[in-house]
Design a protein around this motif. Structure first.
Motif, PDB file in Angstrom:
ATOM      1  N   ARG A 134       0.841  -1.216   0.000  1.00 48.80           N
ATOM      2  CA  ARG A 134       0.000   0.000   0.000  1.00 48.80           C
ATOM      3  C   ARG A 134       0.864   1.249   0.000  1.00 48.80           C
ATOM      4  NH1 ARG A 134      -3.181  -2.770   3.234  1.00 48.80           N
ATOM      5  NH2 ARG A 134      -2.286  -1.958   5.148  1.00 48.80           N
ATOM      6  N   ALA A 135       1.939   1.227   0.775  1.00 47.30           N
ATOM      7  CA  ALA A 135       2.827   2.387   0.849  1.00 47.30           C
ATOM      8  C   ALA A 135       3.439   2.694  -0.518  1.00 47.30           C
ATOM      9  CB  ALA A 135       3.919   2.150   1.897  1.00 47.30           C
ATOM     10  N   ILE A 136       3.841   1.663  -1.245  1.00 48.21           N
ATOM     11  CA  ILE A 136       4.385   1.877  -2.593  1.00 48.21           C
ATOM     12  C   ILE A 136       3.301   2.442  -3.503  1.00 48.21           C
ATOM     13  CG2 ILE A 136       5.246   0.731  -4.681  1.00 48.21           C
ATOM     14  CD1 ILE A 136       6.920  -1.079  -2.881  1.00 48.21           C
ATOM     15  N   ARG A 137       2.106   1.863  -3.464  1.00 49.19           N
ATOM     16  CA  ARG A 137       1.006   2.378  -4.300  1.00 49.19           C
ATOM     17  C   ARG A 137       0.735   3.844  -3.984  1.00 49.19           C
ATOM     18  NH1 ARG A 137      -1.394  -2.669  -3.444  1.00 49.19           N
ATOM     19  NH2 ARG A 137      -2.684  -1.851  -1.775  1.00 49.19           N
ATOM     20  N   LEU A 173      10.846  -2.694  -7.308  1.00 50.19           N
ATOM     21  CA  LEU A 173      11.741  -2.613  -8.462  1.00 50.19           C
ATOM     22  C   LEU A 173      11.112  -1.761  -9.571  1.00 50.19           C
ATOM     23  CD1 LEU A 173      14.521  -3.979  -9.063  1.00 50.19           C
ATOM     24  CD2 LEU A 173      13.238  -5.672 -10.368  1.00 50.19           C
ATOM     25  N   ALA A 174       9.840  -2.021  -9.876  1.00 46.91           N
ATOM     26  CA  ALA A 174       9.137  -1.253 -10.912  1.00 46.91           C
ATOM     27  C   ALA A 174       8.990   0.209 -10.501  1.00 46.91           C
ATOM     28  CB  ALA A 174       7.768  -1.874 -11.181  1.00 46.91           C
ATOM     29  N   ALA A 175       8.718   0.462  -9.230  1.00 46.41           N
ATOM     30  CA  ALA A 175       8.578   1.833  -8.751  1.00 46.41           C
ATOM     31  C   ALA A 175       9.888   2.598  -8.904  1.00 46.41           C
ATOM     32  CB  ALA A 175       8.117   1.841  -7.290  1.00 46.41           C
ATOM     33  N   GLU A 226      13.032   6.802 -11.304  1.00 44.58           N
ATOM     34  CA  GLU A 226      14.348   7.248 -11.792  1.00 44.58           C
ATOM     35  C   GLU A 226      14.302   7.619 -13.272  1.00 44.58           C
ATOM     36  OE1 GLU A 226      17.547   4.629 -10.697  1.00 44.58           O
ATOM     37  OE2 GLU A 226      17.139   4.860  -8.554  1.00 44.58           O
ATOM     38  N   ALA A 227      13.589   6.838 -14.081  1.00 48.90           N
ATOM     39  CA  ALA A 227      13.493   7.162 -15.506  1.00 48.90           C
ATOM     40  C   ALA A 227      12.681   8.440 -15.714  1.00 48.90           C
ATOM     41  CB  ALA A 227      12.884   6.003 -16.279  1.00 48.90           C
ATOM     42  N   ALA A 228      11.622   8.617 -14.949  1.00 48.12           N
ATOM     43  CA  ALA A 228      10.807   9.833 -15.064  1.00 48.12           C
ATOM     44  C   ALA A 228      11.608  11.067 -14.647  1.00 48.12           C
ATOM     45  CB  ALA A 228       9.543   9.705 -14.210  1.00 48.12           C
ATOM     46  N   ARG A 229      12.457  10.906 -13.672  1.00 48.42           N
ATOM     47  CA  ARG A 229      13.305  12.024 -13.240  1.00 48.42           C
ATOM     48  C   ARG A 229      14.319  12.383 -14.325  1.00 48.42           C
ATOM     49  NH1 ARG A 229      17.703  11.624  -9.476  1.00 48.42           N
ATOM     50  NH2 ARG A 229      18.415  13.737  -9.217  1.00 48.42           N
ATOM     51  N   GLU A 230      14.831  11.374 -15.017  1.00 46.20           N
ATOM     52  CA  GLU A 230      15.802  11.592 -16.083  1.00 46.20           C
ATOM     53  C   GLU A 230      15.161  12.254 -17.301  1.00 46.20           C
ATOM     54  OE1 GLU A 230      19.535  11.361 -18.011  1.00 46.20           O
ATOM     55  OE2 GLU A 230      19.034  10.984 -15.916  1.00 46.20           O
ATOM     56  N   ARG A 231      13.889  11.961 -17.564  1.00 50.45           N
ATOM     57  CA  ARG A 231      13.209  12.533 -18.732  1.00 50.45           C
ATOM     58  C   ARG A 231      12.693  13.922 -18.363  1.00 50.45           C
ATOM     59  NH1 ARG A 231      12.208  11.053 -23.573  1.00 50.45           N
ATOM     60  NH2 ARG A 231      12.564   8.832 -23.308  1.00 50.45           N
ATOM     61  N   ARG A 232      13.564  14.897 -18.506  1.00 50.34           N
ATOM     62  CA  ARG A 232      13.240  16.276 -18.138  1.00 50.34           C
ATOM     63  C   ARG A 232      12.609  16.988 -19.331  1.00 50.34           C
ATOM     64  NH1 ARG A 232      17.719  14.721 -15.221  1.00 50.34           N
ATOM     65  NH2 ARG A 232      17.526  15.110 -12.989  1.00 50.34           N
ATOM     66  N   GLU A 233      11.425  16.531 -19.665  1.00 47.48           N
ATOM     67  CA  GLU A 233      10.648  17.064 -20.777  1.00 47.48           C
ATOM     68  C   GLU A 233       9.231  16.536 -20.639  1.00 47.48           C
ATOM     69  OE1 GLU A 233      11.501  15.505 -24.658  1.00 47.48           O
ATOM     70  OE2 GLU A 233      11.386  13.445 -23.980  1.00 47.48           O
ATOM     71  N   THR A 234       8.332  17.051 -21.484  1.00 48.05           N
ATOM     72  CA  THR A 234       7.002  16.482 -21.619  1.00 48.05           C
ATOM     73  C   THR A 234       6.966  15.802 -22.978  1.00 48.05           C
ATOM     74  OG1 THR A 234       5.941  18.073 -20.168  1.00 48.05           O
ATOM     75  CG2 THR A 234       4.548  17.040 -21.843  1.00 48.05           C
ATOM     76  N   ARG A 235       6.661  14.513 -22.970  1.00 52.69           N
ATOM     77  CA  ARG A 235       6.622  13.742 -24.225  1.00 52.69           C
ATOM     78  C   ARG A 235       5.513  12.710 -24.087  1.00 52.69           C
ATOM     79  NH1 ARG A 235      10.025  12.866 -28.462  1.00 52.69           N
ATOM     80  NH2 ARG A 235      11.688  14.052 -27.461  1.00 52.69           N
ATOM     81  N   GLY A 236       4.592  12.719 -25.042  1.00 53.99           N
ATOM     82  CA  GLY A 236       3.483  11.766 -24.996  1.00 53.99           C
ATOM     83  C   GLY A 236       2.682  11.962 -23.718  1.00 53.99           C
ATOM     84  N   CYS A 237       2.508  10.900 -22.981  1.00 57.25           N
ATOM     85  CA  CYS A 237       1.739  10.969 -21.734  1.00 57.25           C
ATOM     86  C   CYS A 237       2.605  11.237 -20.518  1.00 57.25           C
ATOM     87  CB  CYS A 237       0.949   9.678 -21.547  1.00 57.25           C
ATOM     88  SG  CYS A 237      -0.320   9.485 -22.786  1.00 57.25           S
ATOM     89  N   HIS A 238       3.890  11.450 -20.721  1.00 54.00           N
ATOM     90  CA  HIS A 238       4.789  11.811 -19.616  1.00 54.00           C
ATOM     91  C   HIS A 238       4.778  13.338 -19.528  1.00 54.00           C
ATOM     92  CE1 HIS A 238       8.332  11.832 -17.027  1.00 54.00           C
ATOM     93  NE2 HIS A 238       8.847  12.746 -17.825  1.00 54.00           N
TER      94      HIS A 238
END
Length: 170
Positions: free
Chosen positions: A41-44, A100-102, A107-119
């Motif tokens: 639950r904490a991860i969610r 692991l998925a979280a 980390e990948a979302a932090r690296e993608r310093r842009e708005t692209r698609g649904c990110h």
């Protein structure tokens, strides 16, 4: 590949089997204070709060800090098989996969310093042409950039621009 396809049976690595058995034995012996379902639950909750549709550097950093704490708590889980079976063990494996998925997502979302698609990054609303790459995460190497191969001509012929103005993009 051809060699493996020609075999009647695929042999498992004895080391991999031993490691898997040891992991199960360690989990079954875990008698800590932390409840596996509470940690799930904490991860969610962390992912909902900090890695939702709109993201920011501050939120992603907070999410990573919370995940660090959750992973620390995971070291003190208790697995309690009972008459109903081994649900706690199954949840423990799910918990490990979720953590692991979280981490990969944050980390990948932090690296993608842009708005692209649904990110969507509230702090980086524009698309960055230098980030037209796949971001690949590994627990050993972190986030790496992988070039996107060119689109084959037969597929490119079928592609067309779609106007997204005024539309909900999913």
């Amino acid at each position: 590949m051809a060699h493996a396809a020609g075999l009647d049976a695929q042999r498992r690595s004895a080391d991999a089997v031993a490691a898997a058995r040891a992991e199960i034995d360690d989990l079954l012996a875990a008698d800590g204070r932390e409840n596996v379902r509470a940690l799930q639950r904490a991860i969610r909750n962390t992912m909902t709060a900090h890695a939702g549709v709109v993201r920011s550097e501050e939120g992603l950093r907070t999410g990573l800090a919370e995940l660090d704490l959750i992973e620390g708590r995971m070291e003190d889980i208790g697995i309690h098989p009972d008459i109903a079976g081994y649900q706690d063990l199954a949840h423990a494996f799910d918990l490990k996969a979720s953590a692991l998925a979280a981490r990969a997502t944050l980390e990948a979302a932090r690296e993608r310093r842009e708005t692209r698609g649904c990110h969507n990054r509230s702090d980086f609303p524009d698309t960055d042409p230098t980030l037209q790459v796949n971001l690949v995460w590994s627990p050993t190497t972190g986030v790496t950039r992988e070039e996107i191969p060119p689109i084959p001509a037969e597929i490119a012929e079928l592609m067309r621009e779609v106007d997204t103005a005024g539309k909900l993009v999913e």
